[in-house]
Design an enzyme around this catalytic site. Structure first.
Site, short mmCIF file in Angstrom:
data_model
loop_
_atom_site.label_atom_id
_atom_site.label_comp_id
_atom_site.label_asym_id
_atom_site.label_seq_id
_atom_site.Cartn_x
_atom_site.Cartn_y
_atom_site.Cartn_z
CB ILE A 312 21.12 -18.75 -47.79
CG1 ILE A 312 20.16 -18.87 -46.59
CG2 ILE A 312 22.51 -19.24 -47.40
CD1 ILE A 312 20.59 -18.09 -45.38
CE LYS A 386 13.20 -19.98 -48.18
NZ LYS A 386 13.97 -18.89 -47.56
CE LYS A 428 11.53 -25.74 -41.06
NZ LYS A 428 12.47 -24.74 -40.51
CG LEU A 467 16.14 -12.87 -37.49
CD1 LEU A 467 16.89 -11.87 -36.65
CD2 LEU A 467 14.71 -12.99 -37.00
N GLY A 468 14.21 -12.65 -41.74
CA GLY A 468 13.91 -11.88 -42.93
C GLY A 468 14.10 -12.61 -44.24
#
Length: 632
Positions: A312, A386, A428, A467-468
């Site tokens: 990210i 994470k 989460k 994704l990915g």
């Protein structure tokens, strides 16, 4: 000048152009004589000697005119093995202008000819030019066909790959032309699928349109299709996904053409095709962004991204670097990640004021030093542990990095008068059943607490899986498929939300523009995806059969893992923003006077590697639930 230079430097191109010019000189002479002969019924003795003299005297001028016009209309630069309507029209226009110049020139020079001569000579000239060029194309095709039928030619003797193209538009036409014209593409387009009922039963470039998407499987079997090419660049992604779902059932190799922009440029070729990936099956329509609002708040600002080398964080850096920011400060503890994004941004944005700092957000004094040097205006805090299973085994480390690091960052943002602070959070954090999620919930609470106490505008952005991203399920499945299986799924009914990294980051930037302080922005993740179905799709995309070629093995839920994730807690309301994919959860009231001391006690306990860390987390996050047997 550049064209002439390239021709001069390329002997093959040079000789080809000289040959074409000689042919065109012959065409000028032959077309002029034929025009006079036709005018006098093909009886050469009846041609007026005055007309013949005029033709011969003006021929050098007409030759030079035609050669110049053909050069201006790129007749000599065109690849005639790919020639089509546009190249033929260029010849026609050149000859029409040539006729006008000839008419004016012969009148000025007082060289009489019949009035029909101008039209006929240049018309014949155009036809002869096309015949020579297209004759070359036919000769190449014949030669190629002969090579294909030559049993001694091992390169072409293999059975051609049978291709189905889905979508009968411009991209389809371009692909069929190239596949036919390229001698080293051992492929054959057998049929076209298109949903337009008016196209059924007709032909595109002599290839039959055999029906709509409902006949894909039937036609794939009938024609023995090896490869399906999705040539629908202008169709929305949801429709393409439906078609891909059907195509997957055939077991054929799936390819897709570039986007609409490449089609407009004519940049469509077999070499540009890409394999259909799972992102094509799960991706959504591109997010619509208010780029003006993003530019307004980042322009001429110093922006810090913590965890800037991660999935990210690095995408945040890429998108921020494309805006007119003053300086980008990347903070990451992992030097390899930091180095990779640094080198990438240096290549793409050589004028970007870029600083990369190797540091841990856990280290208050080191981060304070960076703040003092860089003086950031905006912070995107993406640094965090994470991975859920790893944090279940090392809960103290999750607290030290996620809670301790965020606590340091929110305090420093307040002390150094940072304008805006955006926390990257996760779904989460909602009703967490694992340490990672619970620590991220504490981070959200820290952001909301400090927003009430500081001039800095604090906000959090919460979303699901991207994704990915590093360590996510898709790279894991790809690796398992490459190794021949099994593909492991923790539970047959487990579901997750997915979003493209680029889309998630773009929405984070947009949420940052909307931030007024204290918000928890919730990104619309679309429809949930069943992980078992995801595994099956990825196996099929790789050309294997799920459960036959590659096993899907159920391993059981891991500690702290949910069957499904939530994006909002029951107490949180939902408020819309101008972007339909971004919503705002209402802040939850809490006792700040006991919360902050509790956070400090939790961090101290983690640093002392206390055994009861989950119980201490539970004291701060009453929605955190865990199994007692997992307490260590």
């Amino acid at each position: 000048m550049n064209i002439i230079k390239k021709i001069y430097e390329n002997p093959v191109r040079q000789s080809r152009m000289v040959l074409l010019m000689l042919l065109d000189i012959i065409c000028v002479l032959v077309s002029g004589y034929l025009a006079l002969a036709i005018r006098f019924d093909m009886i050469s003795q009846e041609i007026d000697p005055l007309f013949l003299t005029s033709f011969l005297k003006y021929s050098p001028f007409q030759t030079i005119t035609i050669l110049i016009l053909y050069g201006l209309f790129h007749i000599y630069q065109s690849l005639w093995e790919y020639a089509g309507y546009r190249e033929c029209m260029n010849i026609v226009w050149a000859c029409m202008i040539g006729a006008a110049v000839q008419y004016a020139g012969m009148h000025i020079m007082d060289m009489p000819v019949p009035g029909s001569y101008y039209v006929m000579s240049n018309g014949i000239m155009a036809v002869m030019t096309m015949v020579f060029r297209l004759g070359y194309r036919l000769l190449r095709l014949y030669s190629r066909k002969h090579m294909e039928n030559d049993p001694d030619n091992s390169m072409m003797s293999a059975k051609p790959k049978s291709i189905m193209i889905v979508g009968g538009g411009q991209a389809c036409i371009m692909l069929i032309k190239e596949i036919r014209n390229s001698g080293f593409l051992n492929r054959q387009v057998c049929c076209v699928i298109d949903d337009d009922p008016n196209k059924k039963g007709r032909y595109i470039q002599n290839v039959p349109v055999v029906g709509n998407r409902s006949r894909i499987c039937e036609m794939a079997k009938k024609y023995g299709i090896d490869q399906i090419i999705i040539a629908m660049p202008s169709v929305n992604r949801s429709e393409v996904r439906k078609i891909l779902e059907i195509c997957q059932q055939t077991g054929c190799e799936l390819m897709t053409v570039p986007g609409l922009y490449q089609i407009i440029r004519g940049d469509v070729s077999v070499s540009k095709l890409k394999r259909v990936e799972i992102e094509d099956l799960l991706g959504r329509e591109p997010a619509e962004l208010d780029t003006e609002s993003i530019i307004d708040y980042v322009t001429d600002k110093t922006i810090m991204v913590t965890g800037g080398g991660g999935s990210i964080g690095s995408e945040l850096c890429r998108q921020l670097a494309a805006h007119p920011i003053r300086r980008l400060v990347i903070v990451d503890i992992y030097e390899n990640n930091a180095f990779t994004i640094q080198q990438e941004l240096k290549r793409k944005y050589p004028n970007l004021d870029l600083q990369v700092q190797i540091a841990s957000v856990r280290d208050y004094h080191r981060m304070n030093q960076i703040f003092e040097t860089c003086r950031p205006d905006i912070i995107f805090h993406a640094a965090a542990h994470k991975h859920v299973p790893l944090m279940e085994d090392s809960p103290n480390e999750a607290v030290k990095n996620n809670v301790g690091g965020t606590y340091n960052m929110v305090r420093l943002a307040d002390e150094w008068k940072v304008k805006r602070f955006v926390l990257i959070s996760t779904d989460k954090a909602v009703n967490p059943t694992n340490v990672m999620g619970a620590t991220k919930r504490i981070c959200e609470m820290l952001v909301q607490t400090y927003n009430r106490r500081s001039e800095t505008e604090y906000a959090a952005v919460r979303f699901g899986n991207v994704l990915g991203s590093n360590g996510s399920v898709i790279p894991q499945f790809r690796q398992q498929i490459r190794e021949g299986g099994p593909v492991t799924v923790t539970h047959p009914d487990i579901i997750r939300y997915f979003m493209l990294i680029s889309e998630a980051v773009a929405l984070v930037l947009q949420a940052g523009a909307y931030a007024g302080g204290g918000e928890i922005f919730v990104l619309d993740m679309g429809d949930p995806v069943r992980i078992y179905d995801l595994a099956e799709k990825m196996i099929r995309l790789a050309g294997f059969r799920p459960g036959i070629d590659i096993e899907i093995r159920i391993t059981g839920l891991r500690p702290g893992e949910k069957l499904y994730e939530e994006l909002l807690m029951d107490e949180e309301g939902m408020r819309d923003t101008p972007n339909k994919l971004i919503h705002i959860g209402r802040p939850i009231e809490m006792d700040e006077d006991t919360f902050l001391p509790g956070v400090e006690k939790l961090i101290r306990a983690a640093c002392e590697d206390g055994p009861d860390i989950r119980l201490r987390i539970k004291e701060l996050v009453d929605t955190y639930h865990y199994e007692e047997k997992s307490v260590r």
